[in-house]
Design an enzyme around this catalytic site. Structure first.
Site, PDB file in Angstrom:
ATOM      1  N   GLU A   1      97.134 194.915  47.210  1.00 13.77           N
ATOM      2  CA  GLU A   1      95.784 194.872  46.620  1.00 13.77           C
ATOM      3  C   GLU A   1      95.733 193.956  45.400  1.00 13.77           C
ATOM      4  OE1 GLU A   1      93.095 196.041  47.953  1.00 13.77           O
ATOM      5  OE2 GLU A   1      94.167 197.022  49.587  1.00 13.77           O
TER       6      GLU A   1
ATOM      7  N   THR B   1      97.421 189.842  55.800  1.00 14.70           N
ATOM      8  CA  THR B   1      98.593 189.142  55.264  1.00 14.70           C
ATOM      9  C   THR B   1      99.396 188.468  56.378  1.00 14.70           C
ATOM     10  OG1 THR B   1      98.717 190.743  53.480  1.00 14.70           O
ATOM     11  CG2 THR B   1     100.717 189.502  53.944  1.00 14.70           C
TER      12      THR B   1
ATOM     13  N   GLY C   1     100.149 198.078  58.189  1.00 12.71           N
ATOM     14  CA  GLY C   1     100.661 199.410  58.528  1.00 12.71           C
ATOM     15  C   GLY C   1     100.175 199.842  59.895  1.00 12.71           C
TER      16      GLY C   1
END
Lengths: 589, 589
Positions: free
Chosen positions: B353, B71, B110
């Site tokens: 997702e 992303t 993350g």
């Protein structure tokens, strides 16, 4: 009226004491909030002149910092269930304040944990061997010099919450704490030196306060929703994503019909709730007038409406905030969007000042009473006058014309019919339960699903009606036109969500449903060109919004990068966790 | 299958590296999650044997800590829009990794901010002057010794979020960073030393991964909802409040019909989603079989279903968590309830997702394709076979018998009819838009409200059908009976929420709607005696639930007091804020 003054007084006072010393954000909780918003006003309302001298001035100067301790660990909504006792001891002219059980520990009051040195404690008054119900007492909690808890006072913070991190919501366990008789708030109720109890003349004043605060919450739901719409709609005009037509540039996400469908009805709702809040406050002021002279006969209706509208608007806004947040995709989850903070601050309003389901049922009680009056042949006036027609069967399922008329006035009528039908169905459910031999209370409980729906429909109708009435007052043709579109959107969107009710009421046919959907889509397209202007009109300044996504200049990405770089974790290139945890872990493996 | 192994491998590995050193809560994010759940599996799937040697073993030993950087700040759902480039330089046999704009900065991965020293970076591959779309590259981020960012790597944490406080979601700006050719993951696609590009043979593997992960999310929605129901239902059996019958003791709040109406349908939904998740994983395993031998013809249908169900279940669970929290009154707002933490951890699954609205539209694309096939005379099989009937007009609005039949099998049929009707209406909307001269893409966009509704109805039908099928398999008569009641409740509750659709489809009349409501109330009363047992059956242990309200022993209030006393603010009787802020403020006034 008194309260309006207090609110503005409090705001000014907050700014005075806030000047340079204390960071106070107007939309964020702070540990002095309850002192300013409840402790001082309660003194003003319920203290005797002697108590005003003794407590108000030091409180105004922040020497005394107070909170309002009502809710207990085991008791919220049901005030009669509160367990804390205040037992009068005529020998010493004192009240003994006591928490007899774990569940009786005072729980949740803001600023109670660490900040306050006094509290107004609500307790069951016992004197001369009899309980006289809830009364209010001023209880010193901490020593004025050292701030240490006084003997018998077990006090502390209740721990981390969803939000309100800056507020020390607290607990208070009273262990036979003695306070002078003169610490009971005695402007209305009194305990005489001999222990005899004097009842208050009227409870209308506290009744009015409740109505006033709930009316404020209605308007606040509109404000909060308007903030979220500002953020989400501005961002949706900045963000480009995917494609509508192959090969063309990525469109603004505000051009997607699904995005419009998420946001524009909420935009309309924000305006609707702002108008509803305004209406409630205006009505309150009109009815209460000069409190001593006012004709309060309209108060029960306003009370019923304020309860239901408080629930209706906070539930809707609560869901709406999250729709706005998720409509911003991943970035809505970042606190830079401000949306997570808005949510955690707002969501308790579904619970405090009257739990929402309980509120809906209070309104339902008024609706059922009104319905019974109509059945008994009375002619109703005011907000529930539409129930007159139920009785005369004017609104029974009726033939629908083949040409669907969806103009705003017709829609208000249809919402009225829907509300009337649901009120009637709830009443019938109660009657049927009674007919099956259930007692009155069980019949009520076994019909509460229907009763909540009836209240909800009543509130929905009222909000739409207020919106329409407001639109009718607008003289500027441009403003009238765009507000009229929003009111229309508000009505049609609700109709889409509750198609079943309108079909059931017989004012719509299955074959007509696609026309409602088509009308909705047309309205979304109509709002699109004005959407950004309509949120600009809320006039939320960047400083108050505090949102990277909702910036007025649209410079979202640069600002987001800047915001991220200032994250506390970025103070050093290598975070201490590397040396503390990761390196030792790597060395082990 | 491969992934199932990975998940359990990761769990074990987590426990190994977690032993005593690292606090890892199974349901809370941690900074190594992406390393374990995505970095290692991606290596296993896409690395060459040489790359496995070079990267996998050090990664398993946590020498290399990796993340998965896909992303970007300006690009999420639309992968083709990603801007990061990897340009092959044959002279040095290197790729030049670059973030050309602010919007191209990698955002959200993350563990990227402070923890990882490597990342798998997704970038547009340029070689021999041509773009070959997204490929994956292993990029070293921080020096293995000092953990300092390497030259050209601008990296950090993206700042506070709604939740996931323990995860350093990060940003990564690449400034002409050079990596060796051998760092492109080349098991499938390749760039040869001369710069020529070799396409991967098939994209089915990544396709399968997506389906698998979404199926896991479906089951997870069930797990999370089951946790919340456990907390709220147990607490509602402990909490006493108000009164149903005057003068009697305060009842358990679980005896209020409105409370049952909030919680029992969610309890049924939790079971429904757990079964749906199980079904999805089983089907995935059956279809993928041995990946090289499997007949993948059913995969498109599973792909379509997994997209829609991911959205359907996460949206429902997301709302449900908050209903559970608010059903606990004020105490739900305390983090001692665990419900706020569950919400902030779960809510991103509506976005990650595959953003939910986009997911619904993927399913809708499959439904529209199937509908067109039926129109073209084809006979459909599988989940969409019900659309065959639309074409033959078997399901067109039909006469309804006066006696309403609400048994479970009939209800499944009615949901089928509802789904078919909404699929047909969406298709008609597209056709009408086309007939008005809109191009194909605009016709689609102008029908997306209908398309989302159609997908939603399809998913609702599928979940109910899976629930019914599961119930049919249960042999124990007691379990069968109670599960059958829950499935029935699930169906009837949905029918109550979407009455409009059933009325519009002509399978219900307005006069019959009160019977649906009566049936619903009967089912709530039927579930009441087993409600606590039905959440106990989820077998969530106190340690995992970590909720004061949801304790198995019901000792809520004592535990809440204990929890509060351990609040960080209570370390001292007088908090430092008194000396730092309050005292100076008081002195000034």
């Amino acid at each position: 009226r008194l309260h309006l003054i207090h609110v503005s007084l409090n705001m000014d006072h907050l700014q005075v004491i806030g000047g340079g010393t204390l960071y106070v954000h107007r939309f964020r909780g702070n540990p002095l909030e309850i002192h300013l918003a409840m402790f001082l006003p309660t003194l003003l309302n319920q203290a005797t002149p002697e108590q005003m001298d003794r407590f108000f001035t030091p409180s105004w100067d922040l020497e005394i910092i107070g909170t309002y301790a009502q809710t207990e660990m085991g008791h919220g909504t049901h005030l009669r269930g509160l367990e804390t006792t205040a037992t009068f001891d005529p020998a010493t002219q004192e009240f003994v304040m006591h928490s007899p059980t774990v569940t009786s520990i005072k729980w949740w009051p803001g600023g109670l944990g660490k900040t306050s040195n006094h509290a107004i404690v609500l307790a069951q008054l016992y004197t001369q061997g009899k309980c006289h119900g809830l009364n209010a007492f001023i209880v010193p909690l901490r020593s004025m010099g050292t701030h240490m808890p006084l003997p018998g006072i077990v006090i502390g913070d209740i721990g981390p919450k969803f939000g309100f991190d800056a507020v020390d919501n607290g607990y208070l366990k009273l262990e036979h704490v003695r306070i002078p008789r003169e610490n009971m708030l005695m402007k209305y109720a009194q305990v005489k030196p001999d222990g005899s109890y004097v009842k208050p003349l009227s409870s209308k004043l506290t009744y009015g306060t409740m109505v006033f605060i709930r009316s404020l919450i209605v308007g606040n739901a509109g404000i909060v929703l308007s903030q979220c719409c500002t953020i989400a709609i501005r961002y949706s005009a900045v963000r480009h994503q995917s494609e509508i037509r192959a090969g063309e540039a990525e469109p603004q996400i505000l051009d997607y019909q699904t995005q419009q469908h998420k946001l524009f009805p909420l935009l309309a709702t924000a305006y609707a709730f702002l108008f509803a809040g305004q209406y409630m406050i205006d009505t309150y002021n009109r009815i209460s007038g000069d409190i001593n002279q006012g004709d309060l006969s309209e108060m029960p209706e306003l009370h019923a409406l304020s309860a239901g509208l408080k629930a209706f608007t906070t539930w809707t806004a609560n869901t709406g905030i999250e729709v706005c947040r998720m409509s911003c995709g991943g970035h809505g989850y970042s606190r830079s969007s401000a949306l997570p903070d808005i949510y955690v601050e707002f969501t308790p309003s579904c619970t405090y000042e009257g739990e929402n389901t309980v509120m809906m049922l209070q309104t339902a009680r008024f609706l059922m009473k009104s319905y019974r009056q109509v059945q008994a042949g009375q002619q109703l006036s005011g907000a529930v006058s539409y129930l007159n027609k139920v009785h005369h069967r004017v609104m029974a399922p009726q033939a629908v014309s083949s040409q669907l008329d969806l103009n705003l006035n017709t829609l208000v009528d249809l919402y009225e019919i829907r509300a009337a039908m649901l009120v009637e169905l709830a009443a019938q459910s109660i009657q049927q339960e009674s007919a099956r031999g259930k007692c009155q209370e069980d019949s009520w409980n076994n019909s509460t699903i229907d009763l909540v729906r009836a209240s909800d429909a009543h509130c929905h109708y009222m909000v739409l009606k207020m919106f329409r009435d407001k639109v009718d007052q607008i003289e500027d043709p441009g403003v009238h036109s765009v507000m009229s579109t929003l009111a229309h959107l508000y009505a049609i969107h609700g109709m889409g969500n509750f198609t079943g009710d309108f079909l059931q009421a017989g004012v719509l046919t299955g074959a007509q449903v696609p026309s409602v959907s088509k009308c909705l889509k047309g309205l979304l397209a109509e709002v699109r060109p004005s959407a950004v202007l309509l949120v600009d009109a809320f006039d939320h300044h960047d400083k108050m919004l505090n949102s990277v996504l909702g910036r007025h200049d649209g410079n979202v990405y640069e600002a987001m990068f800047e915001w991220a770089r200032s994250s506390p974790l970025n103070r050093t290139e290598v975070h201490e966790s590397f040396h503390k945890h990761l390196k030792p872990l790597q060395a082990k493996l």
